[in-house]
Design an enzyme around this catalytic site. Sequence first.
Site, short mmCIF file in Angstrom:
data_model
loop_
_atom_site.label_atom_id
_atom_site.label_comp_id
_atom_site.label_asym_id
_atom_site.label_seq_id
_atom_site.Cartn_x
_atom_site.Cartn_y
_atom_site.Cartn_z
N HIS A 42 0.81 -1.23 0.00
CA HIS A 42 0.00 0.00 0.00
C HIS A 42 0.84 1.27 0.00
O HIS A 42 0.27 2.36 -0.12
CB HIS A 42 -0.93 0.02 1.22
CG HIS A 42 -0.25 0.27 2.52
ND1 HIS A 42 0.45 -0.71 3.18
CD2 HIS A 42 -0.14 1.40 3.28
CE1 HIS A 42 0.95 -0.19 4.30
NE2 HIS A 42 0.61 1.07 4.38
N TYR A 43 2.16 1.18 0.12
CA TYR A 43 2.97 2.40 0.14
C TYR A 43 2.81 3.15 -1.18
O TYR A 43 3.07 2.60 -2.25
CB TYR A 43 4.45 2.08 0.35
CG TYR A 43 4.83 1.64 1.75
CD1 TYR A 43 3.97 1.81 2.84
CD2 TYR A 43 6.06 1.05 2.00
CE1 TYR A 43 4.33 1.41 4.12
CE2 TYR A 43 6.44 0.66 3.28
CZ TYR A 43 5.56 0.83 4.33
OH TYR A 43 5.93 0.43 5.59
N ALA A 44 2.39 4.40 -1.07
CA ALA A 44 2.16 5.25 -2.25
C ALA A 44 1.25 4.54 -3.25
O ALA A 44 1.42 4.67 -4.46
CB ALA A 44 3.48 5.65 -2.90
N GLY A 46 1.12 1.52 -4.08
CA GLY A 46 1.81 0.49 -4.87
C GLY A 46 3.01 1.03 -5.63
O GLY A 46 3.81 0.26 -6.16
#
Length: 297
Positions: A42-44, A46
């Site tokens: 989920h960081y940024a 993907g």
Amino acid sequence: MAVYPIALDASVFGWANDAKTTADVLDLFYAAGGDLISTAAHYAGGRSEVMIGSWLSRHEHRDRLVIATKVGRHPDALGLSARSLRRGVTDSLERLQLDRIDVLGLDGEDPSTPIEETLTAAAELQAQGRIGHLSASGFSAAGLREAVKVARRLEVPGVQLLLAEYNLLERRHYEEEVAPIALAADLGVLARIPLANGYLRGDFRSRHDRPASPMFQGALQYVNRRGSAVLGVLDEIGAEVGQHVGRVALAWLLTKPMVVAPVVRVPSARALADLLPGAALQLTPSQVERLDRVSEP
């Protein structure tokens, strides 16, 4: 887990760090001998995984690297059900341009899914060679104990590595609740936010100091009497060993049992270069004791 004593936190990739800055940080990390890169689906949205995948596709020595990602919080694969786990792994592999994730993280507990289902699905993915080790992040002490107990009952590998917030200013939860479980179950620990959002680099000594990115905003909560006292001792020890205070803070973490490596997030390659010597810094027992005492919760 035998890895370089400092790991790289990729949560800033695709958000605070653009493509060029990300590539520069990864190039420097690799050149210095670093190997463990920690990201999440989920960081940024993907983009962190996409940037790492793009960099990996141009790299000929992938086998020396340890790629860790976490699933459970991406909107396309929420939670830790067997279905979400399989979908999350498939999507992460595609973004990372890999056929195997070295360390798959369970990103927080999922009350709607029995841990038996999660661990069974993870064991199946391990048997297929799609993931290696299993880690846990954001678990309560009770949830972590249950995961360890269930893995033993099911006779599956289960969680072998923890990502836990731990630094000189955030000690109580880890030392009182997490560390005893890690010790009893022989779990390795990656220390998250090891520099207290940049405060322990000495970047924020007054409330007039403002972070370049919102990701480091949390450092301002430590601009108080206790934070100043900890920085004061870091300054003293830094002068004694001829090292930057951030390096001393990382070296303190590496003296702690079960800590495999602190996971650092940096705004630039220059900031990373400033921290890497902390991997080799040896503190004396007296220096460790002084830091223990001034930072005692």
